[in-house]
Every structure is written in structure tokens, then in C-alpha cells.
Design a protein around this motif. Structure first.
Motif, PDB file in Angstrom:
ATOM      1  N   ASP A 132       0.832  -1.213   0.000  1.00  0.00           N
ATOM      2  CA  ASP A 132       0.000   0.000   0.000  1.00  0.00           C
ATOM      3  C   ASP A 132       0.858   1.252   0.000  1.00  0.00           C
ATOM      4  O   ASP A 132       0.604   2.208  -0.748  1.00  0.00           O
ATOM      5  N   ARG A 133       1.864   1.266   0.849  1.00  0.00           N
ATOM      6  CA  ARG A 133       2.676   2.473   0.982  1.00  0.00           C
ATOM      7  C   ARG A 133       3.450   2.760  -0.307  1.00  0.00           C
ATOM      8  O   ARG A 133       3.535   3.907  -0.753  1.00  0.00           O
ATOM      9  N   ARG A 134       4.011   1.727  -0.892  1.00  0.00           N
ATOM     10  CA  ARG A 134       4.801   1.923  -2.109  1.00  0.00           C
ATOM     11  C   ARG A 134       3.899   2.324  -3.280  1.00  0.00           C
ATOM     12  O   ARG A 134       4.259   3.192  -4.078  1.00  0.00           O
ATOM     13  N   GLN A 135       2.737   1.675  -3.369  1.00  0.00           N
ATOM     14  CA  GLN A 135       1.844   1.986  -4.487  1.00  0.00           C
ATOM     15  C   GLN A 135       1.341   3.418  -4.406  1.00  0.00           C
ATOM     16  O   GLN A 135       1.244   4.115  -5.423  1.00  0.00           O
ATOM     17  N   GLU A 136       1.037   3.889  -3.197  1.00  0.00           N
ATOM     18  CA  GLU A 136       0.526   5.252  -3.063  1.00  0.00           C
ATOM     19  C   GLU A 136       1.518   6.274  -3.606  1.00  0.00           C
ATOM     20  O   GLU A 136       1.133   7.223  -4.301  1.00  0.00           O
ATOM     21  N   VAL A 137       2.796   6.088  -3.300  1.00  0.00           N
ATOM     22  CA  VAL A 137       3.815   7.033  -3.760  1.00  0.00           C
ATOM     23  C   VAL A 137       3.803   7.127  -5.281  1.00  0.00           C
ATOM     24  O   VAL A 137       3.846   8.220  -5.859  1.00  0.00           O
ATOM     25  N   ILE A 138       3.727   5.989  -5.950  1.00  0.00           N
ATOM     26  CA  ILE A 138       3.783   5.979  -7.412  1.00  0.00           C
ATOM     27  C   ILE A 138       2.503   6.552  -8.008  1.00  0.00           C
ATOM     28  O   ILE A 138       2.545   7.326  -8.981  1.00  0.00           O
ATOM     29  N   LEU A 139       1.367   6.205  -7.439  1.00  0.00           N
ATOM     30  CA  LEU A 139       0.105   6.754  -7.938  1.00  0.00           C
ATOM     31  C   LEU A 139       0.070   8.275  -7.805  1.00  0.00           C
ATOM     32  O   LEU A 139      -0.331   8.988  -8.739  1.00  0.00           O
ATOM     33  N   ILE A 203      -8.267  -1.619 -10.421  1.00  0.00           N
ATOM     34  CA  ILE A 203      -8.901  -0.486  -9.746  1.00  0.00           C
ATOM     35  C   ILE A 203      -9.769   0.237 -10.770  1.00  0.00           C
ATOM     36  O   ILE A 203      -9.278   0.663 -11.822  1.00  0.00           O
ATOM     37  N   ALA A 204     -11.051   0.369 -10.480  1.00  0.00           N
ATOM     38  CA  ALA A 204     -11.941   1.107 -11.379  1.00  0.00           C
ATOM     39  C   ALA A 204     -11.621   2.590 -11.295  1.00  0.00           C
ATOM     40  O   ALA A 204     -11.232   3.102 -10.234  1.00  0.00           O
ATOM     41  N   ALA A 205     -11.786   3.286 -12.404  1.00  0.00           N
ATOM     42  CA  ALA A 205     -11.487   4.718 -12.432  1.00  0.00           C
ATOM     43  C   ALA A 205     -12.279   5.472 -11.368  1.00  0.00           C
ATOM     44  O   ALA A 205     -11.751   6.366 -10.700  1.00  0.00           O
ATOM     45  N   ASP A 206     -13.543   5.109 -11.188  1.00  0.00           N
ATOM     46  CA  ASP A 206     -14.390   5.791 -10.202  1.00  0.00           C
ATOM     47  C   ASP A 206     -13.964   5.496  -8.766  1.00  0.00           C
ATOM     48  O   ASP A 206     -14.366   6.210  -7.843  1.00  0.00           O
ATOM     49  N   ASP A 207     -13.176   4.441  -8.575  1.00  0.00           N
ATOM     50  CA  ASP A 207     -12.774   4.039  -7.227  1.00  0.00           C
ATOM     51  C   ASP A 207     -11.374   4.533  -6.838  1.00  0.00           C
ATOM     52  O   ASP A 207     -10.932   4.312  -5.706  1.00  0.00           O
ATOM     53  N   LEU A 208     -10.688   5.187  -7.761  1.00  0.00           N
ATOM     54  CA  LEU A 208      -9.303   5.569  -7.480  1.00  0.00           C
ATOM     55  C   LEU A 208      -9.192   6.515  -6.294  1.00  0.00           C
ATOM     56  O   LEU A 208      -8.300   6.366  -5.446  1.00  0.00           O
ATOM     57  N   LYS A 209     -10.096   7.462  -6.190  1.00  0.00           N
ATOM     58  CA  LYS A 209     -10.038   8.424  -5.090  1.00  0.00           C
ATOM     59  C   LYS A 209     -10.177   7.722  -3.744  1.00  0.00           C
ATOM     60  O   LYS A 209      -9.410   7.978  -2.805  1.00  0.00           O
ATOM     61  N   ASP A 210     -11.164   6.820  -3.633  1.00  0.00           N
ATOM     62  CA  ASP A 210     -11.353   6.086  -2.387  1.00  0.00           C
ATOM     63  C   ASP A 210     -10.166   5.160  -2.110  1.00  0.00           C
ATOM     64  O   ASP A 210      -9.752   4.983  -0.959  1.00  0.00           O
ATOM     65  N   HIS A 211      -9.641   4.578  -3.178  1.00  0.00           N
ATOM     66  CA  HIS A 211      -8.482   3.691  -3.030  1.00  0.00           C
ATOM     67  C   HIS A 211      -7.298   4.469  -2.466  1.00  0.00           C
ATOM     68  O   HIS A 211      -6.623   4.013  -1.530  1.00  0.00           O
ATOM     69  N   LEU A 212      -7.058   5.657  -2.986  1.00  0.00           N
ATOM     70  CA  LEU A 212      -5.961   6.486  -2.488  1.00  0.00           C
ATOM     71  C   LEU A 212      -6.198   6.904  -1.039  1.00  0.00           C
ATOM     72  O   LEU A 212      -5.253   7.035  -0.261  1.00  0.00           O
ATOM     73  N   GLY A 213      -7.455   7.119  -0.689  1.00  0.00           N
ATOM     74  CA  GLY A 213      -7.767   7.466   0.695  1.00  0.00           C
ATOM     75  C   GLY A 213      -7.394   6.343   1.652  1.00  0.00           C
ATOM     76  O   GLY A 213      -6.873   6.587   2.751  1.00  0.00           O
TER      77      GLY A 213
END
Length: 267
Positions: A132-139, A203-213
Motif C-alpha cells: 500500500d505504501r509503495r503503491q501510493e507514492v507511485i500513484l 482499480i476502477a477509475a471511479d474508485d481511485l479516489k477512495d483507493h488512495l484514501g
């Protein structure tokens, strides 16, 4: 002189490989956390690594995982003929040192000393946090480049490898993110999705914001734990300087204030 230089170079090799061992809770290299106290290479090419943790009561899960990580990484060096790992100043130090240096299967020793915990379940839990931590940085790095949501969630691994990042955090985490994708069988081929969930789903496009949260929550918890570990280690092992305003109540409680010198009059 030549022999001394070779031994010094081998010690540096050991230090370099120890950077691959992370605190499982924080996903930070133990070398960056200053957990490694010393490295020594003997004439017969046996290596001794001493390390210590921020508190006497640090979780035995963490202690065992780091100790066995140290052993595994050092033994992978082709010239090493033996490894001794020594955990210092810990309530289970004797158990950790005996276990890691015994040559017995890791999962057996781990279960015996960690209340029957199943090694794979514990490791998977920490890997999920690291992912999670590594993916967030790249996103976030891709968002900062102005890339569209659809482009990000649909990006393939081969494309991600060609992205040019300039931020220090992204440059540090990209190889670590690629490594965990491959290690955990989430993505390895260039045509694989670059950003699956930990469960391997797109990850669905509509879910990216919640995923990043959700990723942000994981990061904040890990950063808080990391800051706490650093402060505890500093307080435990290093002399703390008294501030310009003089000692505080905490300084007196911690025994950091030297006794006042007695004057000639005895006062």
C-alpha cells in the motif's frame, strides 16, 4: 594493507545487503532506522551482525523477522561462510539469537516464541502494508504529472517502467514497488496491470479516489509508528541535548540533567 582493504570492502558489502532488510511494520530499511549496531567480518569469512531495536519490549514478531532477514541476506553473499546474528538489549534477545543461529526452520522457531503465530500470515500482513505504501507514492507521482485517471488505472507494467519520475520519494519507491509486485505474483510481465489491488483486482477509475484514501490511512499509521520508533531509539541510546531555554521537567525525569557542582561555600 591489501588484506585490510579487502576486509573493509566486504564489510561494506554486508552493510549494502542489510539495506534490503526492512522493519516489517514500517517498511523502512533497518540501516535507515539505525537498528544495525555493528558488522564484523572474520579472517575465515564469517560475519557477525549486531542490531538493536528502539525498546526492550519491541514485538517479538518484528525482532524475529528482522533477525532472520539479516541472516538470509548476508548468507546470500557468495563469499560468506557463516553468519551470526546478535540482537542486543531485548527482552527476548536470548530466544531470538538462539533461534536465528540454530539453523532450525524459521517457521518452527517463530511459532514457538510468538504465541503460535503462523509465519506466513504475519508476513502477508506486513507485505500488504508495504504494498500500500509503495503503491501510493507511485500513484501520487503519476497524478502530479497530470495524467488522467483512466490512464493511471489502465497503465501496464511495461509503460510504468518507462515513466520518468523526478521526485526523490518516487525514485526510491519505484524499484521497491516493482519488486513487491513481482515477489507477490501481482505483476511481472510488461502487459500486466501496473496497479492491481493487494487482492489482485483492477482499480476502477471511479474508485481511485477512495483507493488512495485507504492507502493514505495506511501511510499515516506507518509514518506515525516510524516517528515514534526513531524518538524512542534516540531517547534510549543517544544523549539528548538540553535546549537553549534550559532543562524541562522531562529532562529531569529522564535523568538527563547533571548534578549541580558544589561551590567553595558548600552551597
Amino acid at each position: 594493507m591489501f588484506v585490510a582493504q579487502v576486509m573493509a570492502e566486504r564489510e561494506l558489502e554486508v552493510w549494502d545487503c542489510l539495506a534490503a532488510v526492512s522493519d516489517p511494520e514500517l517498511d523502512e530499511p533497518i540501516t535507515d532506522m539505525n537498528f544495525v549496531e555493528s558488522v564484523a567480518v572474520s579472517d575465515d569469512l564469517r560475519v557477525r551482525v549486531e542490531f538493536r531495536l528502539p525498546t526492550y519490549w519491541c514485538s517479538p514478531n518484528f525482532a524475529f523477522l528482522m533477525a532472520f532477514g539479516i541472516r538470509s541476506e548476508v548468507l546470500a553473499l557468495p563469499w560468506v561462510r557463516g553468519v551470526e546474528v546478535h540482537l542486543m538489549d531485548h527482552c527476548l534477545g536470548d530466544e531470538v539469537n538462539k533461534g536465528v543461529n540454530s539453523g532450525r526452520p524459521f517457521h518452527e522457531i517463530f511459532a514457538e516464541n510468538c504465541d503460535g503465530a503462523v509465519l506466513k500470515e504475519v508476513v502477508d500482513k506486513f507485505l500488504a502494508k508495504a504494498f500500500d505504501r509503495r503503491q501510493e507514492v507511485i500513484l501520487l507521482g503519476l497524478e502530479a504529472q497530470g495524467r488522467a485517471v483512466d490512464e493511471i488505472v489502465g497503465m501496464r507494467l511495461g509503460t510504468l517502467k518507462r515513466v520518468r519520475f523526478t521526485g526523490e520519494d518516487e525514485l526510491r519507491q519505484l524499484p521497491r514497488y516493482l519488486d513487491i509486485l513481482a515477489t507477490c505474483d501481482l505483476a511481472s510481465a510488461d502487459e500486466d496491470l501496473a496497479f492491481p489491488t493487494w487482492q489482485g483486482q483492477p482499480i476502477a477509475a471511479d474508485d481511485l479516489k477512495d483507493h488512495l484514501g485507504r492507502l493514505r490511512s495506511t501511510r499515516i499509521n506507518m509514518e506515525f509508528s516510524g516517528a515514534l520508533c526513531r524518538e524512542l531509539a534516540q531517547s534510549r541510546y543517544k544523549e539528548v541535548e538540553i535546549g537553549p531555554e534550559g532543562p524541562t521537567l522531562v529532562d529531569f525525569m529522564a535523568g538527563r540533567v547533571p548534578p549541580r557542582e558544589i561551590t567553595e561555600t558548600g552551597r
